[in-house]
Scaffold this motif. Structure first.
Motif, PDB file in Angstrom:
ATOM      1  N   ILE A  24      -3.872 -80.334 -60.350  1.00  0.00           N
ATOM      2  CA  ILE A  24      -5.078 -79.908 -60.996  1.00  0.00           C
ATOM      3  C   ILE A  24      -5.259 -80.717 -62.288  1.00  0.00           C
ATOM      4  O   ILE A  24      -4.552 -80.499 -63.139  1.00  0.00           O
ATOM      5  CB  ILE A  24      -5.224 -78.285 -61.118  1.00  0.00           C
ATOM      6  N   PRO A  25      -6.323 -81.329 -62.525  1.00  0.00           N
ATOM      7  CA  PRO A  25      -6.763 -82.063 -63.742  1.00  0.00           C
ATOM      8  C   PRO A  25      -6.926 -80.748 -64.938  1.00  0.00           C
ATOM      9  O   PRO A  25      -7.404 -79.888 -64.758  1.00  0.00           O
ATOM     10  CB  PRO A  25      -8.233 -82.668 -63.802  1.00  0.00           C
ATOM     11  N   LYS A  26      -6.189 -81.163 -66.146  1.00  0.00           N
ATOM     12  CA  LYS A  26      -6.256 -80.401 -67.099  1.00  0.00           C
ATOM     13  C   LYS A  26      -7.646 -80.466 -67.856  1.00  0.00           C
ATOM     14  O   LYS A  26      -7.972 -81.293 -68.114  1.00  0.00           O
ATOM     15  CB  LYS A  26      -5.058 -80.751 -68.123  1.00  0.00           C
ATOM     16  N   CYS A  58     -18.562 -76.895 -52.368  1.00  0.00           N
ATOM     17  CA  CYS A  58     -16.937 -76.725 -52.122  1.00  0.00           C
ATOM     18  C   CYS A  58     -16.760 -75.465 -52.098  1.00  0.00           C
ATOM     19  O   CYS A  58     -15.920 -75.054 -51.050  1.00  0.00           O
ATOM     20  CB  CYS A  58     -16.291 -77.246 -53.439  1.00  0.00           C
ATOM     21  N   LYS A  59     -17.477 -74.511 -52.737  1.00  0.00           N
ATOM     22  CA  LYS A  59     -17.130 -72.979 -52.615  1.00  0.00           C
ATOM     23  C   LYS A  59     -17.791 -72.624 -51.346  1.00  0.00           C
ATOM     24  O   LYS A  59     -17.222 -71.739 -50.511  1.00  0.00           O
ATOM     25  CB  LYS A  59     -18.081 -72.298 -53.729  1.00  0.00           C
ATOM     26  N   HIS A  67      -9.068 -74.177 -53.579  1.00  0.00           N
ATOM     27  CA  HIS A  67      -9.844 -75.089 -53.192  1.00  0.00           C
ATOM     28  C   HIS A  67     -10.759 -76.163 -53.978  1.00  0.00           C
ATOM     29  O   HIS A  67     -10.725 -77.300 -53.922  1.00  0.00           O
ATOM     30  CB  HIS A  67     -10.440 -74.576 -51.804  1.00  0.00           C
ATOM     31  N   CYS A  68     -11.463 -75.237 -54.824  1.00  0.00           N
ATOM     32  CA  CYS A  68     -12.484 -75.952 -55.496  1.00  0.00           C
ATOM     33  C   CYS A  68     -12.133 -76.410 -57.043  1.00  0.00           C
ATOM     34  O   CYS A  68     -12.863 -76.238 -57.990  1.00  0.00           O
ATOM     35  CB  CYS A  68     -13.716 -75.354 -55.801  1.00  0.00           C
ATOM     36  N   LEU A  69     -10.702 -76.220 -57.445  1.00  0.00           N
ATOM     37  CA  LEU A  69     -10.219 -76.112 -59.037  1.00  0.00           C
ATOM     38  C   LEU A  69     -10.668 -77.658 -59.520  1.00  0.00           C
ATOM     39  O   LEU A  69     -11.260 -77.321 -60.550  1.00  0.00           O
ATOM     40  CB  LEU A  69      -8.737 -75.883 -59.070  1.00  0.00           C
ATOM     41  N   ARG A  74     -14.362 -80.294 -63.494  1.00  0.00           N
ATOM     42  CA  ARG A  74     -15.449 -80.998 -63.559  1.00  0.00           C
ATOM     43  C   ARG A  74     -16.665 -80.557 -64.269  1.00  0.00           C
ATOM     44  O   ARG A  74     -17.348 -80.886 -65.245  1.00  0.00           O
ATOM     45  CB  ARG A  74     -15.549 -81.947 -62.518  1.00  0.00           C
ATOM     46  N   VAL A  75     -17.022 -79.526 -63.866  1.00  0.00           N
ATOM     47  CA  VAL A  75     -18.132 -78.632 -64.413  1.00  0.00           C
ATOM     48  C   VAL A  75     -17.988 -78.263 -65.728  1.00  0.00           C
ATOM     49  O   VAL A  75     -18.781 -78.341 -66.569  1.00  0.00           O
ATOM     50  CB  VAL A  75     -18.557 -77.247 -63.351  1.00  0.00           C
TER      51      VAL A  75
END
Length: 155
Positions: A24-26, A58-59, A67-69, A74-75
């Motif tokens: 998961i990107p920080k 995605c949600k 699933h949408c982390l 990005r948001v």
């Protein structure tokens, strides 16, 4: 038996014991309260539209929060970028508007004067226009009405 420990009385800041997975990107949190977010809300919608749409798709695809982390990160990054640009280009107008919201129970109609100044600055410096979805064509949007029915002080 355990007892309740008030976090406000703690000598150390709270740290979540379960870190995010490595894939998961920080991303740092925005670090703003609800008033600045509400002040920038319509600009966030326009500026981050593609990322928001990806996240919502995605949600809809899967109800598992994990699933949408990536899309959620990005948001958040996009929102950070816009808040930074607002602070760099329209700091006084932005602060004046969100402080008005903060002091008036988050009600837009109390802060229309400050909102117009902010909208003008954001348009001139960032090229973003406040548009309210669902506004009927040919009607003046509520935030541009010169003599509104609802004002800060009712007569």
């Amino acid at each position: 038996m355990s007892r309740y420990l008030d976090p406000a009385e703690s000598s150390k800041p709270y740290k979540d014991p379960t870190p995010l997975p490595a894939d998961i990107p920080k991303v740092k949190e925005l670090g703003v309260s609800s008033a600045p977010l509400k002040s920038a809300a319509f600009f966030l919608g326009a500026f981050c539209k593609d990322y928001n749409e990806d996240f919502m798709l995605c949600k809809a695809e899967n109800r598992d929060p994990a699933h949408c982390l990536k899309e959620g990160r990005r948001v958040t990054r996009c929102a950070q970028e816009l808040i930074t640009k607002l602070r760099e280009n329209c700091l006084s107008e932005f602060e004046k508007h969100w402080n008005c919201l903060e002091n008036n129970n988050q009600e837009y109609y109390h802060c229309r004067k400050d909102e117009r100044v902010l909208n003008k600055c954001v348009f001139e410096k960032l090229g973003l226009v406040k548009t309210i979805p669902g506004t009927p064509e040919g009607k003046t949007p509520i935030h541009e009405v010169k003599n509104p029915v609802y004002t800060g002080v009712q007569k």
